[in-house]
Enzyme design. Sequence first.
Site, PDB file in Angstrom:
ATOM      1  N   ARG A 123      41.485  42.141  42.200  1.00  0.00           N
ATOM      2  CA  ARG A 123      41.590  43.380  42.984  1.00  0.00           C
ATOM      3  C   ARG A 123      42.743  43.426  43.990  1.00  0.00           C
ATOM      4  O   ARG A 123      42.861  44.380  44.740  1.00  0.00           O
ATOM      5  CB  ARG A 123      40.272  43.700  43.709  1.00  0.00           C
ATOM      6  CG  ARG A 123      39.068  43.822  42.786  1.00  0.00           C
ATOM      7  CD  ARG A 123      37.943  44.615  43.409  1.00  0.00           C
ATOM      8  NE  ARG A 123      37.487  44.041  44.677  1.00  0.00           N
ATOM      9  CZ  ARG A 123      36.552  44.607  45.442  1.00  0.00           C
ATOM     10  NH1 ARG A 123      35.982  45.739  45.072  1.00  0.00           N
ATOM     11  NH2 ARG A 123      36.180  44.040  46.574  1.00  0.00           N
ATOM     12  N   ASP A 124      43.625  42.428  43.984  1.00  0.00           N
ATOM     13  CA  ASP A 124      44.780  42.516  44.886  1.00  0.00           C
ATOM     14  C   ASP A 124      45.975  41.739  44.337  1.00  0.00           C
ATOM     15  O   ASP A 124      46.616  40.968  45.061  1.00  0.00           O
ATOM     16  CB  ASP A 124      44.409  42.000  46.283  1.00  0.00           C
ATOM     17  CG  ASP A 124      45.409  42.440  47.359  1.00  0.00           C
ATOM     18  OD1 ASP A 124      46.138  43.429  47.114  1.00  0.00           O
ATOM     19  OD2 ASP A 124      45.462  41.804  48.423  1.00  0.00           O
ATOM     20  N   ILE A 125      46.267  41.948  43.055  1.00  0.00           N
ATOM     21  CA  ILE A 125      47.450  41.326  42.469  1.00  0.00           C
ATOM     22  C   ILE A 125      48.697  41.995  43.036  1.00  0.00           C
ATOM     23  O   ILE A 125      48.838  43.211  43.000  1.00  0.00           O
ATOM     24  CB  ILE A 125      47.437  41.461  40.928  1.00  0.00           C
ATOM     25  CG1 ILE A 125      46.244  40.711  40.325  1.00  0.00           C
ATOM     26  CG2 ILE A 125      48.756  40.966  40.337  1.00  0.00           C
ATOM     27  CD1 ILE A 125      46.310  39.213  40.464  1.00  0.00           C
TER      28      ILE A 125
END
Length: 208
Positions: A123-125
């Site tokens: 959820r935060d690449i």
Amino acid sequence: GTGGFGFVYKTADPNVVVKKIWTTLCHTDISHDNSILRDKETSVFREIQTLASCQHENVVKFIAVGSSRKHLHIYMELCDMNLSNYHKKNKFAINQFICEVHEEIRHIFQGLKCIHSKNIIHRDIKPENVLVKYDINNKQKKTFKITDFGLAKFINPDKKLMSTNTEGVGTPWYRAPEIDVSTEFYDKFYDFSVDVFATAAMFFSLYD
């Protein structure tokens, strides 16, 4: 380096860093807001749980966890730089470009394959959450590793996650439209594909 919960330091071991997280942070300026405390605690333990479960060469290596009176200590392998700084430092010739892109994409998707196989969505690449580690014996050889699982989420593989509480999840430039409440494409549900979208958006920004 610094983060949302504390600091990252080198250790006496040249191959290890420690992420020191303030366990007393919530007792200062945010003690009036229990929801912030719960969010921060959840994020910290989520990161530990995810790192411990994902042992793969393209995921930053979790070594150990410890604690002191004021800090929680997460020990991880030391890498050389993040992907953003790597691209600032290196300018690739045309004949290197295709091989470089292929290597970066292959490593990151191998890391995502491991993460997703554990039923975890990152959820935060983004470039700052991909680290680069050079081979100590061959500086031409390097490995790209996914890090920072503070926003990761375990899911039931047979179900999609609800998007009702995703405001602030991810980084706007790389956030998939189905979890971005500000877009017309916002949906109530999402799955592993949000990491694929973020990875594609990240490479578009790096090689635009």
